[in-house]
Design a protein around this motif. Structure first.
Motif, PDB file in Angstrom:
ATOM      1  N   GLN A  32     -20.912  -6.782 -53.764  1.00 46.15           N
ATOM      2  CA  GLN A  32     -21.987  -6.201 -52.960  1.00 46.15           C
ATOM      3  C   GLN A  32     -21.677  -4.756 -52.594  1.00 46.15           C
ATOM      4  O   GLN A  32     -22.569  -3.910 -52.561  1.00 46.15           O
ATOM      5  CB  GLN A  32     -22.190  -7.033 -51.675  1.00 46.15           C
ATOM      6  N   LEU A  33     -20.444  -4.451 -52.295  1.00 44.91           N
ATOM      7  CA  LEU A  33     -20.062  -3.099 -51.918  1.00 44.91           C
ATOM      8  C   LEU A  33     -20.298  -2.120 -53.059  1.00 44.91           C
ATOM      9  O   LEU A  33     -20.566  -0.943 -52.839  1.00 44.91           O
ATOM     10  CB  LEU A  33     -18.589  -3.066 -51.490  1.00 44.91           C
ATOM     11  N   SER A  34     -20.202  -2.608 -54.288  1.00 45.69           N
ATOM     12  CA  SER A  34     -20.429  -1.733 -55.433  1.00 45.69           C
ATOM     13  C   SER A  34     -21.887  -1.303 -55.539  1.00 45.69           C
ATOM     14  O   SER A  34     -22.213  -0.384 -56.287  1.00 45.69           O
ATOM     15  CB  SER A  34     -20.003  -2.443 -56.725  1.00 45.69           C
ATOM     16  N   ARG A  35     -22.774  -1.928 -54.774  1.00 48.95           N
ATOM     17  CA  ARG A  35     -24.192  -1.586 -54.797  1.00 48.95           C
ATOM     18  C   ARG A  35     -24.556  -0.536 -53.759  1.00 48.95           C
ATOM     19  O   ARG A  35     -25.717  -0.289 -53.493  1.00 48.95           O
ATOM     20  CB  ARG A  35     -25.024  -2.846 -54.542  1.00 48.95           C
ATOM     21  N   ILE A  36     -23.580   0.103 -53.165  1.00 42.38           N
ATOM     22  CA  ILE A  36     -23.850   1.060 -52.093  1.00 42.38           C
ATOM     23  C   ILE A  36     -24.694   2.232 -52.579  1.00 42.38           C
ATOM     24  O   ILE A  36     -25.439   2.854 -51.822  1.00 42.38           O
ATOM     25  CB  ILE A  36     -22.516   1.557 -51.481  1.00 42.38           C
ATOM     26  N   ASP A  37     -24.602   2.545 -53.881  1.00 37.34           N
ATOM     27  CA  ASP A  37     -25.389   3.661 -54.403  1.00 37.34           C
ATOM     28  C   ASP A  37     -26.880   3.378 -54.354  1.00 37.34           C
ATOM     29  O   ASP A  37     -27.696   4.307 -54.413  1.00 37.34           O
ATOM     30  CB  ASP A  37     -24.976   3.962 -55.853  1.00 37.34           C
ATOM     31  N   GLU A  38     -27.264   2.104 -54.236  1.00 41.19           N
ATOM     32  CA  GLU A  38     -28.674   1.764 -54.240  1.00 41.19           C
ATOM     33  C   GLU A  38     -29.391   2.218 -52.968  1.00 41.19           C
ATOM     34  O   GLU A  38     -30.617   2.280 -52.936  1.00 41.19           O
ATOM     35  CB  GLU A  38     -28.853   0.254 -54.414  1.00 41.19           C
ATOM     36  N   VAL A  39     -28.669   2.523 -51.893  1.00 42.16           N
ATOM     37  CA  VAL A  39     -29.310   2.920 -50.641  1.00 42.16           C
ATOM     38  C   VAL A  39     -29.668   4.403 -50.627  1.00 42.16           C
ATOM     39  O   VAL A  39     -30.296   4.884 -49.687  1.00 42.16           O
ATOM     40  CB  VAL A  39     -28.407   2.596 -49.430  1.00 42.16           C
ATOM     41  N   ASN A  40     -29.256   5.166 -51.653  1.00 44.29           N
ATOM     42  CA  ASN A  40     -29.614   6.583 -51.773  1.00 44.29           C
ATOM     43  C   ASN A  40     -29.228   7.375 -50.535  1.00 44.29           C
ATOM     44  O   ASN A  40     -30.021   8.141 -49.988  1.00 44.29           O
ATOM     45  CB  ASN A  40     -31.118   6.738 -52.033  1.00 44.29           C
ATOM     46  N   TYR A  41     -28.021   7.168 -50.088  1.00 43.56           N
ATOM     47  CA  TYR A  41     -27.547   7.887 -48.906  1.00 43.56           C
ATOM     48  C   TYR A  41     -27.519   9.399 -49.110  1.00 43.56           C
ATOM     49  O   TYR A  41     -27.958  10.152 -48.234  1.00 43.56           O
ATOM     50  CB  TYR A  41     -26.169   7.359 -48.513  1.00 43.56           C
ATOM     51  N   PRO A  42     -27.032   9.914 -50.243  1.00 40.37           N
ATOM     52  CA  PRO A  42     -27.071  11.382 -50.434  1.00 40.37           C
ATOM     53  C   PRO A  42     -28.498  11.927 -50.396  1.00 40.37           C
ATOM     54  O   PRO A  42     -28.742  12.999 -49.842  1.00 40.37           O
ATOM     55  CB  PRO A  42     -26.421  11.575 -51.810  1.00 40.37           C
ATOM     56  N   GLU A  43     -29.441  11.197 -50.983  1.00 43.68           N
ATOM     57  CA  GLU A  43     -30.828  11.664 -50.970  1.00 43.68           C
ATOM     58  C   GLU A  43     -31.378  11.697 -49.553  1.00 43.68           C
ATOM     59  O   GLU A  43     -32.093  12.632 -49.163  1.00 43.68           O
ATOM     60  CB  GLU A  43     -31.685  10.755 -51.844  1.00 43.68           C
ATOM     61  N   PHE A  44     -31.051  10.680 -48.749  1.00 44.55           N
ATOM     62  CA  PHE A  44     -31.505  10.644 -47.365  1.00 44.55           C
ATOM     63  C   PHE A  44     -30.948  11.831 -46.587  1.00 44.55           C
ATOM     64  O   PHE A  44     -31.674  12.516 -45.856  1.00 44.55           O
ATOM     65  CB  PHE A  44     -31.065   9.330 -46.715  1.00 44.55           C
ATOM     66  N   THR A  45     -29.660  12.103 -46.747  1.00 47.99           N
ATOM     67  CA  THR A  45     -29.041  13.220 -46.032  1.00 47.99           C
ATOM     68  C   THR A  45     -29.645  14.545 -46.470  1.00 47.99           C
ATOM     69  O   THR A  45     -29.945  15.420 -45.646  1.00 47.99           O
ATOM     70  CB  THR A  45     -27.523  13.216 -46.277  1.00 47.99           C
TER      71      THR A  45
END
Length: 269
Positions: free
Chosen positions: A10-23
């Motif tokens: 599950q942790l490997s899916r962290i890219d799916e939340v688009n954190y850089p795009e949000f920031t």
């Protein structure tokens, strides 16, 4: 069913939340809002400069509407018809009686003097299109003059401008995974006993000898049961916070300098 290794998956899916795009969007939107606000302030300042630099005639044409003029005339020069005025309109001029003519001189006389058309102010009697247009112009200027004076007085004290001093943009990402595995073992048993017996008196073995005999059986059943349950999941949360510190400053107002006329050159023969 999730296993203990699932949290890592599950942790490997962290890219799916688009954190850089949000920031990136939070930062860009914040800066865009600040720039847009500064542009609006400058546009408002430029609009003020333009308005207070106008002549009374230009300002009255923009700041006083036809409805304002008509409302004034209906109030002080009411006509016989509903929502009408004794002054009429340029296309349908009206008539002034003695009371209307005296009221016209009292209300619009000072404006006529200021404008330099005192001698053209209509008197008692029928009006023509030029008379009505003059009255409309005088009313428009009379309503606009205090507005322009108040605006000039306001901006002469300086225009307050909002300036961004500093600020903070923060983003935060929380990502949690969990997995629970429970092994459950249960046992049960069942036992049933059965006894069959018999007895009698036997005189040959003694005077009162007793001979007992019997048979029995026993049934015992036991069972074991084991189970395995597991639970796993992942949760993600993005938080954003923007803190901007403002301060106000007074920007002095200055009218654009009027161009001086070039000196006339007189050529003598």
């Amino acid at each position: 069913m999730p296993e203990l290794s699932d949290p890592i998956d599950q942790l490997s899916r962290i890219d799916e939340v688009n954190y850089p795009e949000f920031t990136s969007k939070l930062i860009s939107d914040t800066f865009d809002a600040i720039v847009a606000s500064m542009i609006r302030q400058q546009e408002a300042y430029a609009d003020l400069v333009e308005k207070v630099s106008m002549t009374l005639g230009d300002f009255s044409a923009e700041a006083v509407t036809d409805t304002d003029v008509e409302t004034y005339l209906r109030t002080y020069f009411p006509g016989d018809e509903d929502n009408g005025t004794s002054v009429g309109t340029p296309s349908d001029p009206g008539d002034l009686d003695d009371a209307d003519a005296a009221r016209l001189a009292s209300l619009l006389g000072p404006e006529a003097i200021e404008t330099g058309v005192e001698g053209d102010l209509p008197e008692e009697g029928s009006l023509d299109a030029a008379d009505v247009e003059l009255i409309f112009r005088l009313v428009r200027n009379m309503l606009a003059r205090p507005r322009l004076s108040a605006l000039r007085e306001l901006v002469s004290q300086g225009v307050t401008r909002i300036v961004v001093e500093d600020g903070t943009i923060e983003t935060e990402l929380e990502f949690r995974t969990y997995a629970n595995v429970n092994d459950v073992t249960t046992s049960s048993s069942y036992q049933r006993n059965t006894l069959n017996g018999g007895g009698g008196l036997n005189f040959s073995s003694g005077l009162f000898g007793i001979n007992l005999g019997g048979s029995g059986s026993r049934l015992r059943v036991s069972t074991d049961r084991s189970g395995r349950t597991s639970e796993g999941g992942a949760e993600g949360e993005i938080k954003g916070r923007v803190e901007i510190n403002f301060r106000g400053e007074s920007q002095p107002f200055a009218l654009p300098e009027a161009e001086e006329p070039e000196p006339e050159v007189v050529v003598t023969p």
